[in-house]
Design an enzyme around this catalytic site. Structure first.
Site, PDB file in Angstrom:
ATOM      1  N   CYS A 101      33.261  37.180  27.332  1.00  0.00           N
ATOM      2  CA  CYS A 101      32.397  37.232  28.513  1.00  0.00           C
ATOM      3  C   CYS A 101      31.289  38.256  28.272  1.00  0.00           C
ATOM      4  CB  CYS A 101      33.208  37.635  29.741  1.00  0.00           C
ATOM      5  SG  CYS A 101      32.177  37.951  31.189  1.00  0.00           S
ATOM      6  N   GLU A 131      41.884  42.176  26.945  1.00  0.00           N
ATOM      7  CA  GLU A 131      40.564  42.808  27.115  1.00  0.00           C
ATOM      8  C   GLU A 131      40.608  44.283  26.709  1.00  0.00           C
ATOM      9  OE1 GLU A 131      37.352  44.206  30.425  1.00  0.00           O
ATOM     10  OE2 GLU A 131      38.548  42.449  30.967  1.00  0.00           O
ATOM     11  N   SER A 228      47.214  36.818  34.552  1.00  0.00           N
ATOM     12  CA  SER A 228      45.810  37.030  34.899  1.00  0.00           C
ATOM     13  C   SER A 228      45.672  38.340  35.672  1.00  0.00           C
ATOM     14  CB  SER A 228      45.297  35.865  35.751  1.00  0.00           C
ATOM     15  OG  SER A 228      44.112  36.218  36.430  1.00  0.00           O
TER      16      SER A 228
END
Length: 316
Positions: A101, A131, A228
């Site tokens: 992203c 991440e 998530s």
């Protein structure tokens, strides 16, 4: 038998963000351009329904680059990867496409810039989340220190308290992160923060919509995957904002109807990697059980779009 009445509040914004949309498009375009199989290192986004759909089209999901053959394209997930991963792909002369992203890439660039200026980094994030692993992997070992809680700030051991900067994972709770930042600033008054908030617009917007919706609801369901981060934060934000029953569901089949007995209002939202088809499935399930009146709780309008990498826009 008459159905009991129910007010269904629908959060807006909800579901897919621009980074997720772009990442899925990258896999689909790669399959069109090079044909299957196309390899994807780690789940492209954290949603089983999305991943299964791409797998059916010919994407092969692996955890490490070692599992990919040299002669097939590989895509890096939206969460970002350590610098060593594209370096290894380049050394093997592989075709690779980075679906990180752009807002995560911004954090990577920021960390590198601070490091180039001689600052040690503190990262606010969740240990083991891809991440966090990707961001910490932008710099050499020991250059990024991870803190997960306010308590961690008290014990973190830094090289020089006068030469520090911080970055954050993009999918954290806005309120929890503010508390950790305040603790860092109290202990290290000269610590340098990001030019612009690292927590991404989509995470912030979805949390704000939940805060507006939660006090109206007897129950709240967040459509999203258990791995998530941004979806799990929405559940926490909903509970903290006054909704006594806030739960994560992957699909309509996960709804615990017994726990919802007697409710008169329910809020529905979705994490940034949950497609609208799953949200509609949950709403349809409520319509089967209740006489539903729908209301949208809108706190922001999103019109962000990210381009796919040039390699996918060029002809094969």
């Amino acid at each position: 038998m008459t159905k009991p009445p129910l007010t269904l509040y629908l959060a807006a914004p909800r579901g897919f963000c621009a980074g997720v949309d772009r990442a899925i498009k990258i896999v689909e375009m790669a399959l069109e351009k090079w044909g299957p199989p196309v390899y994807v290192r780690h789940e492209i986004v954290h949603n089983k329904f999305v991943v299964d759909g791409l797998r059916d089209k010919g994407a092969v999901f692996v955890e490490e680059l070692d599992e990919c053959p040299d002669d097939r394209p590989v895509i890096f997930s939206a969460h970002g990867v350590p610098k060593a991963v594209p370096a290894a792909a380049a050394a093997r002369e592989m075709i690779y496409v980075d679906a990180t992203c752009p807002l995560v890439s911004k954090v990577h660039i920021e960390a590198q810039r601070h490091s180039d200026n001689g600052l040690q980094m503190v990262m606010i994030g969740h240990a083991g989340h891809p991440e966090t692993v990707g961001t910490m992997g932008q710099l050499p070992e020991g250059e990024v220190l991870l803190v997960e809680t306010v308590e961690d700030v008290a014990t973190v051991e830094v090289r020089d308290p006068e030469r520090l900067a911080y970055v954050t994972q993009t999918t954290l709770s806005v309120d929890d992160t503010a508390d950790i930042v305040a603790a860092l600033q109290a202990r290290f008054p000269t610590i340098v923060g990001p030019h612009k908030e690292d927590i991404c617009y989509a995470t912030t917007n979805r949390q704000e919509a939940v805060k507006a919706m939660a006090p109206k609801c007897d129950a709240m369901l967040v459509v999203g995957a258990p791995n998530s981060s941004n979806s799990k934060r929405l559940v926490e934000v909903g509970a903290r904002a006054g909704c006594r029953y806030a739960q994560l569901v992957q699909r309509a089949t996960d709804i615990d109807w017994r726990a919802l007995e007697g409710i008169r209002s329910v809020g529905i939202t979705a994490g940034a990697s949950a497609p609208e088809v799953l949200i509609n499935e949950v709403m349809d399930a409520f319509s089967e059980h209740y006489d539903v009146t729908r209301e949208v709780v809108e706190t922001a309008v999103e019109n962000v779009e990210f381009k796919v990498p040039r390699v996918l826009r060029e002809p094969a």
